[in-house]
Design a protein around this motif. Structure first.
Motif, PDB file in Angstrom:
ATOM      1  N   GLU A 284       0.861  -1.175   0.000  1.00 17.55           N
ATOM      2  CA  GLU A 284       0.000   0.000   0.000  1.00 17.55           C
ATOM      3  C   GLU A 284       0.896   1.224   0.000  1.00 17.55           C
ATOM      4  O   GLU A 284       1.846   1.305   0.767  1.00 17.55           O
TER       5      GLU A 284
ATOM      6  N   ARG B 127      -8.717   7.498  -4.972  1.00 14.27           N
ATOM      7  CA  ARG B 127      -8.540   6.185  -4.348  1.00 14.27           C
ATOM      8  C   ARG B 127      -9.847   5.752  -3.709  1.00 14.27           C
ATOM      9  O   ARG B 127     -10.478   6.523  -2.983  1.00 14.27           O
TER      10      ARG B 127
ATOM     11  N   GLU C 185     -11.455   2.718  -1.237  1.00 14.47           N
ATOM     12  CA  GLU C 185     -11.133   1.634  -0.301  1.00 14.47           C
ATOM     13  C   GLU C 185     -12.440   1.038   0.186  1.00 14.47           C
ATOM     14  O   GLU C 185     -13.367   1.763   0.548  1.00 14.47           O
TER      15      GLU C 185
ATOM     16  N   SER D  39     -13.631  -1.769   3.047  1.00 13.65           N
ATOM     17  CA  SER D  39     -13.172  -2.567   4.189  1.00 13.65           C
ATOM     18  C   SER D  39     -14.315  -3.417   4.713  1.00 13.65           C
ATOM     19  O   SER D  39     -15.443  -2.946   4.854  1.00 13.65           O
TER      20      SER D  39
ATOM     21  N   TRP E 265      -3.718  -1.337  -7.322  1.00 15.12           N
ATOM     22  CA  TRP E 265      -4.693  -1.864  -6.380  1.00 15.12           C
ATOM     23  C   TRP E 265      -4.027  -2.907  -5.510  1.00 15.12           C
ATOM     24  O   TRP E 265      -2.937  -3.384  -5.799  1.00 15.12           O
TER      25      TRP E 265
ATOM     26  N   THR F   5      -4.405  -5.047  -1.286  1.00 14.24           N
ATOM     27  CA  THR F   5      -5.101  -5.273  -0.026  1.00 14.24           C
ATOM     28  C   THR F   5      -4.213  -4.837   1.128  1.00 14.24           C
ATOM     29  O   THR F   5      -2.992  -4.768   0.984  1.00 14.24           O
TER      30      THR F   5
ATOM     31  N   ARG G  41      -6.965  -4.158   7.967  1.00 12.29           N
ATOM     32  CA  ARG G  41      -7.773  -3.025   8.402  1.00 12.29           C
ATOM     33  C   ARG G  41      -7.148  -2.445   9.668  1.00 12.29           C
ATOM     34  O   ARG G  41      -6.948  -3.152  10.643  1.00 12.29           O
TER      35      ARG G  41
ATOM     36  N   THR H 240      -8.894  -4.389   4.000  1.00 10.43           N
ATOM     37  CA  THR H 240      -9.276  -3.325   3.088  1.00 10.43           C
ATOM     38  C   THR H 240      -8.740  -3.686   1.711  1.00 10.43           C
ATOM     39  O   THR H 240      -7.574  -4.047   1.576  1.00 10.43           O
TER      40      THR H 240
ATOM     41  N   TRP I   8      -8.197  -1.886  -1.905  1.00 10.58           N
ATOM     42  CA  TRP I   8      -8.139  -0.524  -2.412  1.00 10.58           C
ATOM     43  C   TRP I   8      -7.762  -0.529  -3.883  1.00 10.58           C
ATOM     44  O   TRP I   8      -7.144  -1.462  -4.387  1.00 10.58           O
TER      45      TRP I   8
ATOM     46  N   GLU J 211      -6.639   2.536  -7.054  1.00  8.07           N
ATOM     47  CA  GLU J 211      -6.327   3.920  -7.362  1.00  8.07           C
ATOM     48  C   GLU J 211      -6.390   4.152  -8.870  1.00  8.07           C
ATOM     49  O   GLU J 211      -5.961   3.298  -9.653  1.00  8.07           O
TER      50      GLU J 211
END
Length: 148
Positions: free
Chosen positions: A8, A90, A92, A94, A129, A131, A134, A141, A143, A145
């Motif tokens: 991330e 972005r 996300e 979760s 993208w 994971t 959390r 999560t 995600w 972008e």
């Protein structure tokens, strides 16, 4: 395009704008998440017919559907966070199910399979993208972008 195992990115700059909301872990909650993300993007100047609005609404729909189908824990909601930074949007999503994570490698389902293409779609649409666990809560999560 980046795979699931990409780290991330560091949150180097604070979001210019942010929208965050929790939704019921139901198909209706997933539809509402898609709709509200599209509305928020329109409010931010990315019109309903713009490529970024279309792309992020579709990614939100896939991630929310996955949260409902694979990340559902009875009595727990899923959360959506949309952020705008100077160079990237972005999304996300979760959920609270820690033990069910996306597969480590994407595979192409058979031609007659009725599901299994959502992450392939996200990989094709997003610039990056992945994971992440959390923060400060059980779950994960996912995600994605898209550059502006």
């Amino acid at each position: 395009m980046t795979s699931l195992h990409s780290p991330e990115p560091a949150e180097a700059t604070a979001p210019v704008r942010e929208f965050a909301m929790r939704f019921s872990s139901t198909p209706r909650g997933a539809r509402l998440a898609r709709r509200l993300v599209s509305h928020r993007l329109d409010d931010w100047g990315y019109g309903y017919d713009s490529p970024l609005n279309d792309t992020l609404a579709l990614i939100t729909a896939e991630l929310a559907a996955n949260a409902v189908r694979h990340g559902h824990v009875p009595g727990r909601d899923f959360a959506v966070r949309l952020t705008e930074r100077p160079d990237v949007l972005r999304i996300e999503v979760s959920d609270t199910r820690t033990e069910r994570t996306p597969p480590t490698a994407l595979h192409i389902p058979s031609a007659d399979a009725e599901s299994g293409r959502g992450l392939l779609l996200i990989a094709a649409l997003a610039d990056r993208w992945g994971t992440a666990p959390r923060p400060a809560a059980p779950g994960k999560t996912v995600w994605a972008e898209c550059r502006r």
